[in-house]
Design an enzyme around this catalytic site. Sequence first.
Site, PDB file in Angstrom:
ATOM      1  N   SER A   1      -9.290   1.900   2.801  1.00 33.43           N
ATOM      2  CA  SER A   1      -8.412   2.609   1.881  1.00 33.43           C
ATOM      3  C   SER A   1      -7.326   1.732   1.260  1.00 33.43           C
ATOM      4  CB  SER A   1      -7.740   3.770   2.618  1.00 33.43           C
ATOM      5  OG  SER A   1      -6.909   3.290   3.674  1.00 33.43           O
TER       6      SER A   1
ATOM      7  N   LYS B   1       0.843  -1.181   0.000  1.00 26.55           N
ATOM      8  CA  LYS B   1       0.000   0.000   0.000  1.00 26.55           C
ATOM      9  C   LYS B   1       0.885   1.240   0.000  1.00 26.55           C
ATOM     10  CE  LYS B   1      -3.864   2.005   2.657  1.00 26.55           C
ATOM     11  NZ  LYS B   1      -4.704   1.825   3.860  1.00 26.55           N
TER      12      LYS B   1
ATOM     13  N   SER C   1      -9.823  -0.242   6.878  1.00 24.73           N
ATOM     14  CA  SER C   1      -9.143  -0.164   5.584  1.00 24.73           C
ATOM     15  C   SER C   1      -8.477  -1.449   5.134  1.00 24.73           C
ATOM     16  CB  SER C   1      -8.105   0.965   5.614  1.00 24.73           C
ATOM     17  OG  SER C   1      -8.745   2.216   5.680  1.00 24.73           O
TER      18      SER C   1
END
Length: 809
Positions: free
Chosen positions: A474, A402, A498
């Site tokens: 996210s 990420k 997330s």
Amino acid sequence: MPIRRLSIKLKVWGDPSGASAGAGAALFGERFDWCSSPAGGPMAPTPAMLLGLLLSVSLHAASASRALLQSSPNTTLTGLVGGTSALSTLLSAVSTAGLADTLAGNGTFTVFAPSNDAFTKDIKSIYCIKDYGFGGKCANASDLLAAQNLGTILLNHVVAGSFPASSLANGTLLKTLGGSVQRVVILPNGTVTVGGAPVVTADVAATNGLAHVMGGVLYRDSQFNVTTVGTYLDTIADLGPQVTSPQSFPEARKALMVQDAQDNVDRFRSYRPIVERPDGGYTYPMPLLFDNTQGNRESYCVPTEQPKWTYPETTNVTRPADNETLAYMSVMELAALIKSKQVTSTELVDLYTARLKEYDNVLEAVVTYTTDLAYQQAALADQLLANGTYLGPLHGIPYGLKDLIAVPPYRTTWGSGAFINQVVPREATVYSKLTAAGAVLVAKLSTGEMATGDEWWGGKTKCPWNIAVGASGSSAGPGAAVAAGMVGFALGTETGGSIIGPAAQNGISGFRPTFGLTSRAYCMALSQTLDKVGPMARTAEDAAVILDVIRGKDGIDTSACNVALQSPFTIDVTNLTVGYLPDTPAAALAIFNETLKMKLVPVAFKNSAPDFSALYEVIRGAEAAAYFDYWMRSGNIENNTAPLQWPVRLRRSRMIPAVEYIQATRVRGVTITEMFAAFSGVDVFLGPATTYTSYGNIVNIPEISIPYAFAPATVPSNYTASTPRKSPQNVGIYGLPYSDSKILAVAMAFQKVNTANRQRPPINLIEPEVLANCSSPYSRCNIPAATVALLSQTGINNPPVQIKTYGMV
């Protein structure tokens, strides 16, 4: 001698009439939006105009009695300062910043010029950015001259417009060209101060403005509006009902509260510069550790690093005939192929890089390809194996991170247009641990902007099962890339859902570990007491192997600790008691009951808090506002891709009183106590995967989301009736703090009898109705071409162009 105040004339920057003194300022540090000159006309200065007065403006005659600065017609300020020994430090700063030859532009400016004595007195109060933004207070003049923000420091002494001493009324707010706002205060003895520094020599005239010699450096930021505070006191009932009653709370008492508020802001400014940079919370953590164990954290955390788990040997694995099947194999299966030399790490990099490039145009999941690094790491993994060294199940496995996780020299953009070329110079601990285990990084994957949602500066990451919807956030890129077989596994982060949200949306196995089990060092900090890093993979078994590698203390993240966890591979799940919440999906519950024959007992929450999302918003909001305080106050927040999301949230969060943050934290403690009362009788408990993300993160307990089935996806009415789009159906497995191994063991047992996690999304099919909504190439058509150009291959030997060093604004 400081000058004496002779007359008072109210003048507010942006309002020549003085009628709205302070009205343009914002409460508690909100940035200014003024853009007009004191004369009311537009002002759009060029860089030369911004620095012209400091650097090369010709001075006219001023008073012959000036002690520090004697005016000399037709002499530039640079030349004049060079001939004035009392201003030699300023001259050195101007010269070092490369500004001495800058030409003066059109316009009128006022310069507040610090003397040598001023620099000596205040040098240790000035924040010097160095080492890619990881700076601190200047120790001496050498630190100042080496600072990356030297130009900004100088610009914070320049104001557009002419402000003679006679116009500097008490309370006047001056917006500098460096972005700070300086407050004029007239002391009882008549001394005029700007930003806390006294004016020593005033009104030295110049061809395009004037200068004041200062007895201090303007290093403070004085944005504050007492008028707004007074209005605030009229409307906020939580200060007590008497405050809104003129009869019981007279104006004199209100004025006293306003002054108290100003005193508080002065206190804020006195210490805030120590920790306000860099943005993103990489440094200066709170010295308070979150504890969700009812005071028993020390019984879990041990001083020595724990041995890694032993894993069962994966046998009878042969390389499939087609690369599609190879791409969707689990980490443990790929590990068996690598160890048996049926496939090389380099071949897997070829495979996954090709898939990333093939499908990213639709899914919008890749921020930066790390291709050069990947081939270097793969070659090393292959060479080690050839020499007889095998590092474990992650040896040679390609993966993605990420884009909140730092890997220099690659950019770490946080999904934000404001940080699109940011490079963080230190490796995240989790990346270093994966590298040591032999894993191979092939890409930085998308995060929703500033760790929220699935929209980022490069687009909107799509769900491979149904590209009509987003991948959730996210950790959108990791979720989509794992589901689409574009990487072997990925790491995500979670503050409020997330990892779990994207795992459920994309039908993969996503694990949120107990808070403190993994280090967040050099991962963007949104909330010190909520953030976690965890694995996102095809199977729970893979998640367990990845967690084993990244867990443990690192000496950087003070919340991370070594925990003596039992290996999930040695746990007999038939001996566990499994609770289930009333809304646990019935089909999943039936598998636990009828197929796995587990000991199931009903459980229920026992909570006093009526709304966990309220607690979450207050705690996350206050902590995020602290970690992005400078970014917000500097005005660079407006460069965010979505100006109505984090810019609005951070401004709102500045209004959370410290009292309410502490109260929310105390209620959090009550919730933890109630959690133990509700679930201490079970080893793990079941529920819907995404319903309780606010709760799960408030108490920071572990959870895994795994799919158990698929339903037809909800698609627009004009889609082809036979669309293959599907919607994953998921179940969540939860546990009390540090029950991570039990959760993983139960999930592994479930996936031995249910293979929903092994299904593949129809990513090779795009309905004509979808294509009709966008020109080619699909999904990038609404993104500016310049932005798309940034989505290029970025090798380790050719880092991205226009790199903005981390921490610079």
